[in-house]
Design a protein around this motif. Structure first.
Motif, mmCIF file in Angstrom:
data_model
loop_
_atom_site.group_PDB
_atom_site.id
_atom_site.type_symbol
_atom_site.label_atom_id
_atom_site.label_comp_id
_atom_site.label_asym_id
_atom_site.label_seq_id
_atom_site.Cartn_x
_atom_site.Cartn_y
_atom_site.Cartn_z
ATOM 1 N N LYS A 4 -11.133 1.611 3.017
ATOM 2 C CA LYS A 4 -9.840 0.946 3.067
ATOM 3 C C LYS A 4 -9.469 0.502 1.661
ATOM 4 O O LYS A 4 -10.179 -0.296 1.044
ATOM 5 C CB LYS A 4 -9.920 -0.252 4.011
ATOM 6 C CG LYS A 4 -8.609 -1.013 4.122
ATOM 7 C CD LYS A 4 -8.715 -2.086 5.182
ATOM 8 C CE LYS A 4 -7.442 -2.876 5.305
ATOM 9 N NZ LYS A 4 -7.554 -3.923 6.333
ATOM 10 N N ARG A 48 1.856 -6.745 7.012
ATOM 11 C CA ARG A 48 1.538 -8.160 6.753
ATOM 12 C C ARG A 48 2.670 -9.058 7.213
ATOM 13 O O ARG A 48 2.441 -10.198 7.606
ATOM 14 C CB ARG A 48 1.196 -8.364 5.275
ATOM 15 C CG ARG A 48 -0.140 -7.701 4.951
ATOM 16 C CD ARG A 48 -0.572 -7.902 3.521
ATOM 17 N NE ARG A 48 -1.764 -7.082 3.258
ATOM 18 C CZ ARG A 48 -2.290 -6.907 2.061
ATOM 19 N NH1 ARG A 48 -1.751 -7.503 1.011
ATOM 20 N NH2 ARG A 48 -3.356 -6.158 1.911
ATOM 21 N N ARG A 76 -6.426 -8.926 -2.251
ATOM 22 C CA ARG A 76 -7.601 -8.438 -1.534
ATOM 23 C C ARG A 76 -8.475 -7.514 -2.390
ATOM 24 O O ARG A 76 -9.322 -6.794 -1.875
ATOM 25 C CB ARG A 76 -7.168 -7.674 -0.282
ATOM 26 C CG ARG A 76 -6.285 -8.458 0.686
ATOM 27 C CD ARG A 76 -6.501 -7.987 2.124
ATOM 28 N NE ARG A 76 -5.442 -8.339 3.048
ATOM 29 C CZ ARG A 76 -5.195 -9.550 3.510
ATOM 30 N NH1 ARG A 76 -5.909 -10.589 3.089
ATOM 31 N NH2 ARG A 76 -4.220 -9.746 4.377
ATOM 32 N N GLN A 110 -11.191 -4.952 -0.721
ATOM 33 C CA GLN A 110 -10.654 -3.614 -0.455
ATOM 34 C C GLN A 110 -10.833 -2.744 -1.704
ATOM 35 O O GLN A 110 -10.927 -3.237 -2.823
ATOM 36 C CB GLN A 110 -9.181 -3.708 -0.049
ATOM 37 C CG GLN A 110 -9.009 -4.508 1.249
ATOM 38 C CD GLN A 110 -7.560 -4.626 1.695
ATOM 39 O OE1 GLN A 110 -6.633 -4.321 0.944
ATOM 40 N NE2 GLN A 110 -7.370 -5.089 2.919
ATOM 41 N N LYS A 118 -7.940 4.815 4.961
ATOM 42 C CA LYS A 118 -6.680 4.103 5.078
ATOM 43 C C LYS A 118 -6.190 3.647 3.714
ATOM 44 O O LYS A 118 -6.999 3.099 2.977
ATOM 45 C CB LYS A 118 -6.912 2.898 5.986
ATOM 46 C CG LYS A 118 -5.751 1.976 6.147
ATOM 47 C CD LYS A 118 -6.174 0.795 6.972
ATOM 48 C CE LYS A 118 -5.004 -0.177 7.014
ATOM 49 N NZ LYS A 118 -5.382 -1.440 7.554
ATOM 50 N N SER A 121 1.711 1.043 7.778
ATOM 51 C CA SER A 121 3.057 0.495 7.972
ATOM 52 C C SER A 121 4.053 0.908 6.889
ATOM 53 O O SER A 121 5.190 1.280 7.190
ATOM 54 C CB SER A 121 2.983 -1.025 8.070
ATOM 55 O OG SER A 121 2.390 -1.588 6.909
ATOM 56 N N TYR A 168 2.218 4.611 13.868
ATOM 57 C CA TYR A 168 3.318 3.968 14.594
ATOM 58 C C TYR A 168 4.315 4.999 15.110
ATOM 59 O O TYR A 168 5.163 4.683 15.937
ATOM 60 C CB TYR A 168 4.019 2.946 13.680
ATOM 61 C CG TYR A 168 3.043 1.938 13.101
ATOM 62 C CD1 TYR A 168 2.574 0.880 13.888
ATOM 63 C CD2 TYR A 168 2.543 2.072 11.813
ATOM 64 C CE1 TYR A 168 1.648 -0.016 13.385
ATOM 65 C CE2 TYR A 168 1.617 1.182 11.295
ATOM 66 C CZ TYR A 168 1.176 0.138 12.088
ATOM 67 O OH TYR A 168 0.244 -0.736 11.597
HETATM 68 C C1 PBG Z 1 -6.210 -6.263 8.649
HETATM 69 C C2 PBG Z 1 -5.462 -5.001 8.603
HETATM 70 C C3 PBG Z 1 -4.409 -4.602 7.743
HETATM 71 C C4 PBG Z 1 -3.945 -3.383 8.238
HETATM 72 C C5 PBG Z 1 -4.739 -3.053 9.334
HETATM 73 N N1 PBG Z 1 -5.687 -4.057 9.526
HETATM 74 C C6 PBG Z 1 -3.731 -5.295 6.626
HETATM 75 C C7 PBG Z 1 -4.411 -5.683 5.394
HETATM 76 O O1 PBG Z 1 -5.530 -5.278 5.089
HETATM 77 O O2 PBG Z 1 -3.778 -6.463 4.681
HETATM 78 C C8 PBG Z 1 -2.785 -2.602 7.695
HETATM 79 C C9 PBG Z 1 -2.119 -1.693 8.670
HETATM 80 C C10 PBG Z 1 -0.787 -1.195 8.250
HETATM 81 O O3 PBG Z 1 -0.295 -1.450 7.127
HETATM 82 O O4 PBG Z 1 -0.187 -0.513 9.074
HETATM 83 N N2 PBG Z 1 -7.152 -6.472 7.701
#
Ligand code: PBG
Length: 326
Positions: A195, A205, A217, A221, A248, A274, A313
């Protein structure tokens, strides 16, 4: 054999022929549909930056999941918005928390649908980070104890897979140990193994009300510039017991999807996040692109890169389009 004997266009001459030699076939069974569950009654509020995606209350959930299943989509990935946030995210492991009730609701009404739960702290904590915060630092090992409590509460209500997404070291092993210790050997782990610290999570978010209140993060991450490190993360998670691994985001990381696919034998998922969704929706709303064609092309690209599963989505729309609907 070269031109003029070799003529690749021969295999592109008609729709039937192109269909016959097509290498990648997208199908609804490739998709997992993410859902955002909220408290309250009769809530179905569209998320402004993600048109077509909703905050749903529990009483609206069964109908939604029935629709997902009727489209041939095998699974859902659940995100919850708690009633209140605190430093350790208590609702995250509450027996009657929003996700625990959502899992129970789905398993009651649509037991064959595969229920995956996102396991992370950021939606539940007042600081918005994916771990316990001490002196401004995200502390790893104490976070693992919380994650263990979270997965046990999800397993207790029937989750099929838990999907840890917080990028804490050792999270998969800690979760496997907790599940097995409580007799939940059958509950699987879909690890967000790779990720990236991506700006494509912006709309999520907003939807999950989970932006970090301070800092960013980047200490947990991954750096978007790194590829070898992705293989290291995957190897560690597999050693710790992950049943599937995820990359991801998806579209800016298709090289990573391919490398992970080639490096391991478990199912590989890619999360079409997203921001990737919102960009397509915004351009389509302006008539700048053909939404249907762009979505199916993007999802086909993700699958061609090596993804066995795609969190998206677009899942419901794409499933309809693949089955010839509008
Ligand atoms: C939670 C999480 C996130 C996403 C999935 N699980 C956000 C983040 O790490 O800030 C993002 C999913 C998306 O953008 O569709 N940690």
């Amino acid at each position: 054999m070269t031109f003029p004997v070799a003529r690749p266009r021969r295999l592109r001459a008609s729709p039937t022929l192109r269909e016959m030699v097509r290498e990648t076939q997208l199908r609804p069974a490739d998709f997992i549909y993410p859902l955002f569950i909220v408290h309250g009654r009769d809530v179905r509020d569209e998320i402004p930056s993600m048109p077509g995606v909703y905050h749903l209350s529990l009483d609206r959930l069964a109908a939604e999941v029935r629709e997902v299943a009727s489209l041939g989509i095998p699974g859902v990935l659940l995100f919850g918005l708690p009633a209140a946030k605190d430093p350790i995210g208590s609702e995250n492991f509450a027996p009657d928390g929003i996700i625990q009730r959502a899992v129970a609701t789905i398993k009651e009404s649509q037991p064959d649908t595969i229920v995956m739960t996102d396991v992370c702290m950021c939606e539940y904590t007042d600081h918005g980070h994916c771990g316990i915060v001490r002196d401004g630092q995200i502390v790893n090992d104490e976070t693992l104890e919380i994650l263990q409590r979270v997965v046990l509460s999800h397993a207790a209500v029937g989750a099929d897979f838990v999907a840890p997404s917080g990028m804490m070291d050792g999270m998969v092993g800690a979760i496997r140990q907790a599940l097995d210790g409580a007799g939940h050997q059958g509950v699987g782990i879909m690890s967000y193994a790779v990720k990236y610290a991506s700006s494509f999570y912006g709309p999520f978010r907003e939807a999950a009300q989970s932006p970090p209140r301070f800092g960013d993060r980047h200490s947990y991450q991954m750096d978007p510039a790194n590829a070898r490190e992705a293989l290291r993360e995957v190897a560690l998670d597999l050693e710790e017991g992950a049943d599937m691994v995820m990359v991801k985001p998806a579209l800016a990381y298709l090289d990573i999807v391919r490398r992970v696919r080639d490096a391991c034998s478990v199912p590989v998922a890619a999360y079409n996040v997203s921001g990737e969704y919102s960009m397509v929706k915004a351009a389509a709303a302006n008539d700048w692109i053909d939404e249907r064609k762009v979505v199916l092309e993007s999802l086909t690209g993700i699958k061609r890169a090596g993804a066995d599963l795609i969190m998206t989505y677009h899942a419901k729309d794409a499933a309809r389009w693949l089955c010839g609907g509008r």
